[in-house]
Design a protein around this motif. Structure first.
Motif, PDB file in Angstrom:
ATOM      1  N   LYS A 171       0.830  -1.201   0.000  1.00 21.69           N
ATOM      2  CA  LYS A 171       0.000   0.000   0.000  1.00 21.69           C
ATOM      3  C   LYS A 171       0.867   1.255   0.000  1.00 21.69           C
ATOM      4  O   LYS A 171       0.595   2.215  -0.750  1.00 21.69           O
ATOM      5  CB  LYS A 171      -0.920  -0.029   1.229  1.00 21.69           C
ATOM      6  CG  LYS A 171      -1.801   1.185   1.406  1.00 21.69           C
ATOM      7  CD  LYS A 171      -2.660   1.011   2.655  1.00 21.69           C
ATOM      8  CE  LYS A 171      -3.496   2.243   2.945  1.00 21.69           C
ATOM      9  NZ  LYS A 171      -4.327   2.055   4.170  1.00 21.69           N
ATOM     10  N   LEU A 172       1.911   1.269   0.822  1.00 22.31           N
ATOM     11  CA  LEU A 172       2.806   2.418   0.871  1.00 22.31           C
ATOM     12  C   LEU A 172       3.553   2.589  -0.447  1.00 22.31           C
ATOM     13  O   LEU A 172       3.734   3.710  -0.925  1.00 22.31           O
ATOM     14  CB  LEU A 172       3.788   2.255   2.035  1.00 22.31           C
ATOM     15  CG  LEU A 172       3.183   2.370   3.437  1.00 22.31           C
ATOM     16  CD1 LEU A 172       4.204   1.972   4.504  1.00 22.31           C
ATOM     17  CD2 LEU A 172       2.667   3.780   3.703  1.00 22.31           C
ATOM     18  N   ASN A 173       3.992   1.497  -1.050  1.00 25.07           N
ATOM     19  CA  ASN A 173       4.630   1.565  -2.368  1.00 25.07           C
ATOM     20  C   ASN A 173       3.686   2.173  -3.394  1.00 25.07           C
ATOM     21  O   ASN A 173       4.100   2.986  -4.236  1.00 25.07           O
ATOM     22  CB  ASN A 173       5.062   0.180  -2.831  1.00 25.07           C
ATOM     23  CG  ASN A 173       6.405  -0.269  -2.275  1.00 25.07           C
ATOM     24  OD1 ASN A 173       6.850  -1.379  -2.530  1.00 25.07           O
ATOM     25  ND2 ASN A 173       7.078   0.582  -1.522  1.00 25.07           N
ATOM     26  N   ALA A 174       2.405   1.779  -3.345  1.00 26.87           N
ATOM     27  CA  ALA A 174       1.422   2.300  -4.294  1.00 26.87           C
ATOM     28  C   ALA A 174       1.220   3.808  -4.126  1.00 26.87           C
ATOM     29  O   ALA A 174       0.896   4.517  -5.099  1.00 26.87           O
ATOM     30  CB  ALA A 174       0.091   1.569  -4.127  1.00 26.87           C
ATOM     31  N   MET A 175       1.442   4.301  -2.902  1.00 27.94           N
ATOM     32  CA  MET A 175       1.342   5.743  -2.642  1.00 27.94           C
ATOM     33  C   MET A 175       2.597   6.498  -3.065  1.00 27.94           C
ATOM     34  O   MET A 175       2.609   7.726  -3.051  1.00 27.94           O
ATOM     35  CB  MET A 175       1.087   5.977  -1.151  1.00 27.94           C
ATOM     36  CG  MET A 175      -0.227   5.444  -0.641  1.00 27.94           C
ATOM     37  SD  MET A 175      -0.383   5.676   1.161  1.00 27.94           S
ATOM     38  CE  MET A 175      -0.396   7.466   1.278  1.00 27.94           C
ATOM     39  N   GLY A 176       3.652   5.747  -3.405  1.00 24.46           N
ATOM     40  CA  GLY A 176       4.907   6.370  -3.802  1.00 24.46           C
ATOM     41  C   GLY A 176       6.019   6.202  -2.796  1.00 24.46           C
ATOM     42  O   GLY A 176       7.189   6.506  -3.103  1.00 24.46           O
ATOM     43  N   TRP A 216       7.166 -10.181  -3.647  1.00 25.80           N
ATOM     44  CA  TRP A 216       5.987  -9.331  -3.471  1.00 25.80           C
ATOM     45  C   TRP A 216       6.051  -8.006  -4.241  1.00 25.80           C
ATOM     46  O   TRP A 216       5.142  -7.194  -4.128  1.00 25.80           O
ATOM     47  CB  TRP A 216       5.783  -9.047  -1.978  1.00 25.80           C
ATOM     48  CG  TRP A 216       5.546 -10.285  -1.181  1.00 25.80           C
ATOM     49  CD1 TRP A 216       4.397 -11.029  -1.141  1.00 25.80           C
ATOM     50  CD2 TRP A 216       6.478 -10.942  -0.312  1.00 25.80           C
ATOM     51  NE1 TRP A 216       4.554 -12.103  -0.296  1.00 25.80           N
ATOM     52  CE2 TRP A 216       5.822 -12.084   0.235  1.00 25.80           C
ATOM     53  CE3 TRP A 216       7.799 -10.686   0.081  1.00 25.80           C
ATOM     54  CZ2 TRP A 216       6.439 -12.948   1.123  1.00 25.80           C
ATOM     55  CZ3 TRP A 216       8.409 -11.563   0.968  1.00 25.80           C
ATOM     56  CH2 TRP A 216       7.744 -12.673   1.479  1.00 25.80           C
ATOM     57  N   GLY A 217       7.131  -7.762  -4.962  1.00 28.45           N
ATOM     58  CA  GLY A 217       7.246  -6.518  -5.720  1.00 28.45           C
ATOM     59  C   GLY A 217       7.432  -5.292  -4.850  1.00 28.45           C
ATOM     60  O   GLY A 217       7.117  -4.168  -5.257  1.00 28.45           O
TER      61      GLY A 217
END
Length: 326
Positions: A171-176, A216-217
């Motif tokens: 989720k944090l990765n998706a936020m940048g 997990w990317g």
């Protein structure tokens, strides 16, 4: 003194090692402050987890939590002291009702603000507004992630916590966060799951990058590897498992005099949920006040003076073992 605090004290006389203070004196070393540039704020011991390695015995039923009045006193201290870095920790700081106020106010007072998270509480949908605020204010997230092994992580932090943590990192990765070029820093902290010292940090960081990305990317900026401090719940586990004496000996045998100059306590001042000041969060756990003198944040005019003495105990061997704890 509560039962967990008593367990911290039990067995002290059984440790056949040279007191840390004497080790410093024998090597003609002094542990004194340099310029204090960081304010660490422990907003309380309430946490949604009861991790085995926790030096504070934080957990869901701990009542200690920073009040709005104390939060205002801490903000006023930061304003008159102008620290370069503010580090917000706990417990789980996300569970303090004043966390958003602290983030908003402190991010305008210091160029770098960090919030420490166990990830599982940050993944709760109730924290979405806080997560957006952290991104908006470009707050660094320092996430506890002890192992990329689900079995090891859950044994330390609780069943099911590993998968929740993976979801939170995605989720944090998706936020940048953790992504190249975004300026949104995501750092991981890994602690051993037993009575041993961690793998060298560089080696561990490379392995974490490889595994997290492949499985997990997930990407992150930095990984910090620290030994567990023999206080709180971790000390209780060491006592119950019969590992306290050998663990203390292991730490003391790895004492590195070169690590003393770079210790975090030389440039950091820690404030607890009740406004009391300490040289670090570990001294807070041991209730060793700033420089050995109990001081409230409201009575502190500015950062501690360079050259001021730092209160020490045998737990300080943790921070001077090997490469040190900076």
């Amino acid at each position: 003194m509560n039962p967990e605090q008593a367990l911290q004290e039990t067995g002290a006389a059984e440790r056949p090692l040279e007191p840390f203070r004497q080790t410093l004196a024998r090597q003609a070393l002094k542990l004194e402050r340099g310029k204090t540039t960081m304010l660490q704020i422990n907003v309380g011991l309430r946490c949604n987890q009861s991790c085995r390695h926790c030096h504070l015995c934080a957990g869901p039923h701990r009542p200690e939590n920073m009040s709005a009045a104390t939060a205002e006193e801490v903000i006023a201290y930061a304003e008159r002291s102008r620290f370069e870095v503010v580090d917000i920790t706990g417990g789980a700081p996300e569970l303090n009702p004043n966390i958003e106020t602290l983030v908003k106010r402190l991010s305008s007072l210091a160029p770098r603000v960090m919030v420490r998270s166990n990830l599982s509480v940050l993944n709760d949908q109730e924290r979405d507004r806080l997560t957006r605020l952290l991104k908006e204010r470009r707050v660094v997230i320092v996430a506890s992630f002890p192992s990329y092994s689900e079995a090891q992580a859950d044994s330390q932090r609780g069943k099911g916590v590993f998968q929740v943590s993976i979801d939170a990192l995605r989720k944090l990765n998706a936020m940048g966060y953790g992504q190249s070029g975004t300026g949104l820093e995501l750092d991981l902290v890994a602690n051993p799951t037993g009575a041993f010292l961690p793998t060298p940090q560089g080696q561990m960081e490379q392995r974490f990058r490889e595994v997290l990305k492949k499985k997990w990317g997930i990407v992150f900026n930095h990984l910090y590897s620290f030994a567990n401090v023999p206080l709180g719940r971790f000390r209780q586990w060491l006592l119950q498992s019969g590992n306290l004496e050998s663990y203390m000996q292991r730490l003391a045998s790895r004492f590195n005099p070169c690590a003393v100059e770079g210790l975090m306590c030389r440039t950091l001042v820690s404030v607890s949920w009740d406004g009391s000041l300490y040289d670090c969060d570990f001294n807070l756990a041991r209730d060793l006040p700033l420089g050995g003198t109990r001081t409230h944040v409201s009575h502190m005019e500015g950062p501690p003076e360079p050259g001021s003495p730092i209160a020490v105990g045998d737990h300080c061997y943790t921070c001077t073992a090997g490469a040190g704890f900076t």
